[in-house]
Structures are given as structure tokens and as C-alpha cells.
Scaffold this motif. Structure first.
Motif, PDB file in Angstrom:
ATOM      1  N   HIS A  53       0.862  -1.170   0.000  1.00  0.00           N
ATOM      2  CA  HIS A  53       0.000   0.000   0.000  1.00  0.00           C
ATOM      3  C   HIS A  53       0.905   1.229   0.000  1.00  0.00           C
ATOM      4  CE1 HIS A  53      -0.297   0.018   4.730  1.00  0.00           C
ATOM      5  NE2 HIS A  53       0.886   0.351   4.319  1.00  0.00           N
ATOM      6  N   VAL A  54       0.336   2.397  -0.281  1.00  0.00           N
ATOM      7  CA  VAL A  54       1.154   3.591  -0.540  1.00  0.00           C
ATOM      8  C   VAL A  54       0.921   4.627   0.554  1.00  0.00           C
ATOM      9  CG1 VAL A  54       1.747   5.381  -2.197  1.00  0.00           C
ATOM     10  CG2 VAL A  54       0.956   3.145  -3.005  1.00  0.00           C
ATOM     11  N   LEU A  55       1.978   4.960   1.268  1.00  0.00           N
ATOM     12  CA  LEU A  55       1.892   6.029   2.254  1.00  0.00           C
ATOM     13  C   LEU A  55       1.620   7.343   1.520  1.00  0.00           C
ATOM     14  CD1 LEU A  55       2.338   6.160   5.384  1.00  0.00           C
ATOM     15  CD2 LEU A  55       4.584   7.126   4.864  1.00  0.00           C
ATOM     16  N   PRO A  56       0.638   8.142   1.956  1.00  0.00           N
ATOM     17  CA  PRO A  56       0.269   9.351   1.202  1.00  0.00           C
ATOM     18  C   PRO A  56       1.413  10.336   0.960  1.00  0.00           C
ATOM     19  CG  PRO A  56      -1.477   8.799   2.730  1.00  0.00           C
ATOM     20  CD  PRO A  56      -0.346   7.860   3.035  1.00  0.00           C
ATOM     21  N   SER A  57       2.405  10.373   1.840  1.00  0.00           N
ATOM     22  CA  SER A  57       3.526  11.294   1.641  1.00  0.00           C
ATOM     23  C   SER A  57       4.370  10.926   0.420  1.00  0.00           C
ATOM     24  CB  SER A  57       4.403  11.341   2.889  1.00  0.00           C
ATOM     25  OG  SER A  57       4.783  10.036   3.290  1.00  0.00           O
ATOM     26  N   PHE A  58       4.131   9.751  -0.168  1.00  0.00           N
ATOM     27  CA  PHE A  58       4.783   9.407  -1.438  1.00  0.00           C
ATOM     28  C   PHE A  58       4.477  10.454  -2.503  1.00  0.00           C
ATOM     29  CE2 PHE A  58       4.433   7.282  -5.635  1.00  0.00           C
ATOM     30  CZ  PHE A  58       5.770   6.928  -5.813  1.00  0.00           C
ATOM     31  N   ALA A  59       3.374  11.170  -2.333  1.00  0.00           N
ATOM     32  CA  ALA A  59       3.011  12.222  -3.289  1.00  0.00           C
ATOM     33  C   ALA A  59       4.136  13.231  -3.484  1.00  0.00           C
ATOM     34  CB  ALA A  59       1.748  12.941  -2.808  1.00  0.00           C
ATOM     35  N   THR A  60       4.984  13.423  -2.478  1.00  0.00           N
ATOM     36  CA  THR A  60       6.047  14.423  -2.588  1.00  0.00           C
ATOM     37  C   THR A  60       7.180  13.999  -3.508  1.00  0.00           C
ATOM     38  OG1 THR A  60       7.190  13.566  -0.616  1.00  0.00           O
ATOM     39  CG2 THR A  60       5.560  15.316  -0.278  1.00  0.00           C
TER      40      THR A  60
END
Length: 287
Positions: A53-60
Motif C-alpha cells: 500500500h502507498v503512504l500518502p507522503s509518497f506524493a512528494t
């Protein structure tokens, strides 16, 4: 003046196609300290492709983190990298980030504020795929020595530390090579790897990326308060109050507030430097 505020804000947004895969997500998670212990089922959600699953801070960092880099080369912006500091970061999730994807990232300078001794650039990136918006990210970039041009000072985002003892406190060790690993996700600023460049910027050795601490902190909140469910995060904002050096330990304090409030307030400090503040005014909103 290297920063022309009016020109920067009025410039046309820049759009670029970005993509990412499971390997990019795994590398990012390892870069913020995931995978310890390596066989822990809770950690395998961050490191094993079949459970990812993808930690939302990956957006950075998705797509190489072009939002900040592109903003610093926008029309009206010409700055010395040794004068640049990442002052704050916020992300708003429109829906969970998939472990593989392709999207269009549209970036612009949303605002330029005059803080007297520094200018603050608000670099906004909006990302959408074929199904619609994915996330919106704002990076607050301080440029030392570029203030005093008579512009707006900008809003205050100070929330302060909550009263009372935190509901949860965890400590996370930062590896000696953490910055070298994290930079493989796309932030190649030599401040985080080159001792000579770090000295020019006023540090006696390279410092950890603020966004690495940002990601490690969100992971601690998700794992400690949200039962490991990354999809519950709706937004996450922080102010970078101080540096972290590789090899130090982060103390992460969390206040969950009243039942049903839907947010966690967080403060992060460096244990080895007598609790020197690292992240302040930090809020994770959730369902």
C-alpha cells in the motif's frame, strides 16, 4: 531582484506527465525507514510488492518530485540553492494513491510572501489521472535574503503544541545512510550528501531531507494511531522547524484530541540534541 513576485504568480502553470511503479513506492518507503524489522507483517505492507500500500507522503516524490524543482525554475524565479530552505509542506488526498500509476502534474507558483529577511514561495502541484484528481501538494520554500520587497506577509499557520501529555510517543532511529538512500527517490540537492556544499550552506555536515522526516512521521502516525490504514489519511501538513542529522533519533509525540475529531496533532524533536524541535504545527487529518 532575483524573484519577480508578480511575474512568478501570473506565469502559466506547467504540466508534465508523471508515472510510478511498485519499485518506486518500495524505494521511497525504505528511504523513510520502513522495513524494520524486515519480516514484520506490518512492515511488509510497505516493502513487499504483493501486499503493497502507498503512504500518502509518497506524493512528494512521485514522478521524481518535479514540483519543487520545477517551481524554482519558474519564470520570475532565480535563486541560489544555498539560500533555499524547505519551510513547510502540505498534501491533500482526493483518494488513495495506487501502487502503480500515470498522471498529469500541473505546477505553479501559487503565492510569494515577504517575510522581511526571506521570501516564501508557495509551490502548488495538482495531480490527476484518468479517473480524476489524486492529490494537491503545497511546498513552502524559504529563500534567505530575498525578502523586504514590500509584498504581503502571508497567513499564519501556527497551531502550537497541544496542552497536556501526548497520547502516544514513539522514537525512530535515523540511519547514517538514510539521506543517501532517500535521495534516490529524486531529491538530488547536494546539501544532503556533499559535506563541502553543506558547509557552504552553513552546516558542519550534510542534513537529512525535511521530506524524509515528513514521511517517517506520517508513517509513525499511520502505524500508531490509524491501525496501519493509509487510506484513512485525508491531509497532512507540517512546518519544518529544525534540521535532522543522519544517525540521530526522532521523538514523535501525538495528540489524538477528542473522539471523532478526525485529526492528530504532532510534534517531532531530535533526542540527541536535548529535544531540539524538528517538525512543528503538524496535523494529520483522517476519517
Amino acid at each position: 531582484m532575483p524573484i519577480d513576485a508578480a511575474r512568478a504568480v501570473s506565469a502559466e502553470p506547467r504540466s508534465a506527465e508523471i508515472s510510478w511503479g511498485r519499485k518506486d513506492v518500495q524505494l521511497y518507503h525504505l528511504g523513510i525507514g520502513a522495513g524494520v524489522p524486515a519480516t514484520d507483517p506490518d512492515e511488509l505492507r510497505y516493502t513487499l510488492e504483493s501486499r503493497l500500500h502507498v503512504l500518502p507522503s509518497f506524493a512528494t516524490v512521485a514522478g521524481g518530485g518535479r514540483g519543487v524543482v520545477g517551481g524554482l525554475s519558474a519564470p520570475g524565479i532565480e535563486v541560489d540553492l544555498t539560500a533555499v530552505l524547505h519551510g513547510g509542506q502540505a498534501i491533500r488526498l482526493h483518494r488513495p494513491i495506487p501502487p502503480e500509476g500515470a498522471a498529469v502534474a500541473t505546477s505553479r507558483v501559487a503565492a510569494v510572501y515577504d517575510k522581511g529577511k526571506a521570501a516564501v514561495l508557495v509551490l502548488r502541484t495538482e495531480v490527476a489521472d484518468g479517473e480524476g484528481p489524486l492529490w494537491t501538494a503545497d511546498a513552502d520554500i524559504f529563500v534567505r535574503g530575498e525578502g523586504g520587497f514590500g509584498g504581503e506577509r502571508g497567513p499564519s499557520v501556527r497551531t502550537g503544541r497541544p496542552d497536556g501529555e501526548p497520547d502516544f510517543t514513539v522514537e525512530r532511529a535515523v540511519r547514517e545512510d538514510q539521506a543517501l538512500l532517500y535521495r534516490l527517490s529524486g531529491d538530488w540537492n547536494p546539501l544532503h550528501a556533499d559535506p563541502e556544499f553543506a558547509e557552504l550552506a552553513g552546516f558542519d555536515r550534510p542534513v537529512l531531507h525535511g521530506l524524509c522526516t515528513y514521511g517517517a512521521t506520517l508513517k509513525a502516525v499511520v502505524d500508531t494511531v490509524l491501525g496501519g490504514d493509509v487510506a484513512r489519511v485525508t491531509s497532512y501538513a507540517t512546518r519544518f522547524a529544525g534540521v535532522v542529522f543522519p544517525g540521530e533519533t526522532l521523538r514523535i509525540r501525538m495528540w489524538t484530541g477528542a473522539a471523532g475529531e478526525g485529526r492528530v496533532r504532532v510534534a517531532v524533536e531530535a533526542v540527541e540534541r536535548d529535544g531540539a524541535p524538528v517538525l512543528t504545527d503538524t496535523v494529520v487529518s483522517h476519517t
